[in-house]
Design an enzyme around this catalytic site. Sequence first.
Site, PDB file in Angstrom:
ATOM      1  N   HIS A 166       0.827  -1.207   0.000  1.00  0.00           N
ATOM      2  CA  HIS A 166       0.000   0.000   0.000  1.00  0.00           C
ATOM      3  C   HIS A 166       0.865   1.263   0.000  1.00  0.00           C
ATOM      4  O   HIS A 166       1.607   1.504   0.943  1.00  0.00           O
ATOM      5  CB  HIS A 166      -0.899  -0.041   1.245  1.00  0.00           C
ATOM      6  CG  HIS A 166      -1.882   1.057   1.352  1.00  0.00           C
ATOM      7  ND1 HIS A 166      -1.993   1.843   2.474  1.00  0.00           N
ATOM      8  CD2 HIS A 166      -2.824   1.495   0.492  1.00  0.00           C
ATOM      9  CE1 HIS A 166      -2.963   2.716   2.311  1.00  0.00           C
ATOM     10  NE2 HIS A 166      -3.484   2.535   1.110  1.00  0.00           N
ATOM     11  N   ARG A 167       0.791   2.035  -1.088  1.00  0.00           N
ATOM     12  CA  ARG A 167       1.609   3.233  -1.288  1.00  0.00           C
ATOM     13  C   ARG A 167       3.106   2.887  -1.297  1.00  0.00           C
ATOM     14  O   ARG A 167       3.942   3.659  -0.828  1.00  0.00           O
ATOM     15  CB  ARG A 167       1.299   4.309  -0.251  1.00  0.00           C
ATOM     16  CG  ARG A 167      -0.182   4.677  -0.182  1.00  0.00           C
ATOM     17  CD  ARG A 167      -0.470   5.734   0.869  1.00  0.00           C
ATOM     18  NE  ARG A 167      -1.898   5.734   1.203  1.00  0.00           N
ATOM     19  CZ  ARG A 167      -2.440   6.407   2.188  1.00  0.00           C
ATOM     20  NH1 ARG A 167      -1.679   7.171   2.973  1.00  0.00           N
ATOM     21  NH2 ARG A 167      -3.740   6.338   2.427  1.00  0.00           N
TER      22      ARG A 167
ATOM     23  N   GLU B 189       0.563  -0.686  -4.700  1.00  0.00           N
ATOM     24  CA  GLU B 189      -0.619   0.158  -4.889  1.00  0.00           C
ATOM     25  C   GLU B 189      -0.187   1.598  -4.771  1.00  0.00           C
ATOM     26  O   GLU B 189       0.657   1.935  -3.933  1.00  0.00           O
ATOM     27  CB  GLU B 189      -1.677  -0.152  -3.826  1.00  0.00           C
ATOM     28  CG  GLU B 189      -2.976   0.650  -3.949  1.00  0.00           C
ATOM     29  CD  GLU B 189      -2.945   2.017  -3.255  1.00  0.00           C
ATOM     30  OE1 GLU B 189      -3.866   2.816  -3.490  1.00  0.00           O
ATOM     31  OE2 GLU B 189      -1.994   2.267  -2.483  1.00  0.00           O
TER      32      GLU B 189
ATOM     33  N   ASP C 244      -1.339   6.045  -5.966  1.00  0.00           N
ATOM     34  CA  ASP C 244      -2.404   7.010  -6.240  1.00  0.00           C
ATOM     35  C   ASP C 244      -1.953   8.036  -7.267  1.00  0.00           C
ATOM     36  O   ASP C 244      -0.806   8.514  -7.227  1.00  0.00           O
ATOM     37  CB  ASP C 244      -2.782   7.747  -4.948  1.00  0.00           C
ATOM     38  CG  ASP C 244      -2.979   6.794  -3.784  1.00  0.00           C
ATOM     39  OD1 ASP C 244      -4.084   6.246  -3.665  1.00  0.00           O
ATOM     40  OD2 ASP C 244      -2.028   6.607  -3.001  1.00  0.00           O
TER      41      ASP C 244
ATOM     42  N   HIS D 155      -1.225  10.714  -2.587  1.00  0.00           N
ATOM     43  CA  HIS D 155      -2.493  10.255  -2.028  1.00  0.00           C
ATOM     44  C   HIS D 155      -3.399  11.402  -1.627  1.00  0.00           C
ATOM     45  O   HIS D 155      -4.595  11.407  -1.927  1.00  0.00           O
ATOM     46  CB  HIS D 155      -2.254   9.361  -0.804  1.00  0.00           C
ATOM     47  CG  HIS D 155      -3.534   8.957  -0.132  1.00  0.00           C
ATOM     48  ND1 HIS D 155      -4.091   9.672   0.913  1.00  0.00           N
ATOM     49  CD2 HIS D 155      -4.383   7.921  -0.364  1.00  0.00           C
ATOM     50  CE1 HIS D 155      -5.220   9.105   1.287  1.00  0.00           C
ATOM     51  NE2 HIS D 155      -5.419   8.035   0.535  1.00  0.00           N
TER      52      HIS D 155
ATOM     53  N   GLU E 244      -4.672   3.925  -8.433  1.00  0.00           N
ATOM     54  CA  GLU E 244      -5.954   4.500  -8.032  1.00  0.00           C
ATOM     55  C   GLU E 244      -6.094   5.895  -8.611  1.00  0.00           C
ATOM     56  O   GLU E 244      -5.242   6.763  -8.397  1.00  0.00           O
ATOM     57  CB  GLU E 244      -6.095   4.567  -6.510  1.00  0.00           C
ATOM     58  CG  GLU E 244      -7.445   5.149  -6.101  1.00  0.00           C
ATOM     59  CD  GLU E 244      -7.614   5.321  -4.599  1.00  0.00           C
ATOM     60  OE1 GLU E 244      -8.491   6.123  -4.192  1.00  0.00           O
ATOM     61  OE2 GLU E 244      -6.884   4.672  -3.837  1.00  0.00           O
TER      62      GLU E 244
ATOM     63  N   LYS F 100      -7.699   9.326  -8.325  1.00  0.00           N
ATOM     64  CA  LYS F 100      -8.298  10.076  -7.234  1.00  0.00           C
ATOM     65  C   LYS F 100      -9.546  10.819  -7.723  1.00  0.00           C
ATOM     66  O   LYS F 100      -9.552  11.404  -8.790  1.00  0.00           O
ATOM     67  CB  LYS F 100      -7.306  11.082  -6.641  1.00  0.00           C
ATOM     68  CG  LYS F 100      -5.992  10.462  -6.199  1.00  0.00           C
ATOM     69  CD  LYS F 100      -6.180   9.312  -5.226  1.00  0.00           C
ATOM     70  CE  LYS F 100      -6.707   9.761  -3.891  1.00  0.00           C
ATOM     71  NZ  LYS F 100      -6.766   8.651  -2.902  1.00  0.00           N
TER      72      LYS F 100
ATOM     73  N   ASP G  98       0.028  -2.185   4.674  1.00  0.00           N
ATOM     74  CA  ASP G  98       1.267  -1.444   4.930  1.00  0.00           C
ATOM     75  C   ASP G  98       2.368  -2.365   5.446  1.00  0.00           C
ATOM     76  O   ASP G  98       3.499  -1.915   5.657  1.00  0.00           O
ATOM     77  CB  ASP G  98       1.014  -0.344   5.966  1.00  0.00           C
ATOM     78  CG  ASP G  98       0.003   0.686   5.487  1.00  0.00           C
ATOM     79  OD1 ASP G  98       0.053   1.059   4.305  1.00  0.00           O
ATOM     80  OD2 ASP G  98      -0.854   1.111   6.290  1.00  0.00           O
TER      81      ASP G  98
END
Length: 256
Positions: A17-18, A44, A46, A59, A119, A121, A244
């Site tokens: 995640h990120r 992943e 954003d 993000h 993703e 936004k 995470d």
Amino acid sequence: MIKKQAFDSSTKRVFAHRGMSQLAPENTLAAFHKVKESGVHWLETDLDLTADGQIVILHDESIDRTTDKKGAIHELTLAEVETADAGSWFGSEFTGQRIPTLPQLIDLINADGLNVNFELKPYLGGDERATTLIEGFAKELKRVSPQSQVIVSSFNATMLKQFKALSPDTPTAMLFKRTQSKQDWAAIATDTGSKIIHPDVRGLTRARVEKLKKAGFELNVWTVNSLKAAYHLFDWGVDGVFTDISHRFPEAYKRQ
């Protein structure tokens, strides 16, 4: 406790995640490089847009939390964004890390052989900005190596449909928050052309997972920061988790 042997771990995905956000500042090239270093195959991240129409990896709506500068991303030019230090807040060894551009991330993905969930936004300040983001992203996405798997997700159904029209063969996923638990997720996802659903772990039930899986959807759940919780979800039948702590998962999960 759910035993890991209760399901086939070779079919389960773990998304960093990120990037590797507990080992490096989130959504920086350092965090993305550590995905491969940690043996994980999926990240992943954003996407958002600067004032001058450049796609960057961020993000939040502003750069306040993750850099030494302030300002809403849609009010800053790329040149202004590139002056921000996105690493020193996490640790002195990351001083000088910048907010990456989409081309920079794609270069890293290709070099490291990673799979990625992008993703889109939803808070872009209007339809025109959303269109600029989607069209620019769809064009740049063609540079991703055929060896890398890609999923494109969003909370915004209109944006997903718009992207799908430009890139019909790219898998898309509809994101849902806990506050959307009463909505018909299957109908909304189907309307966007998505066969993947990304639900909030909070409030998710085994019954709903089983119903959606029976209807033919793939499910990747966010954000799962407990190995025990992840094993429970895998036992329910979910296909993947955004986390995470992907570096703490057993090797069998990292490889997928």
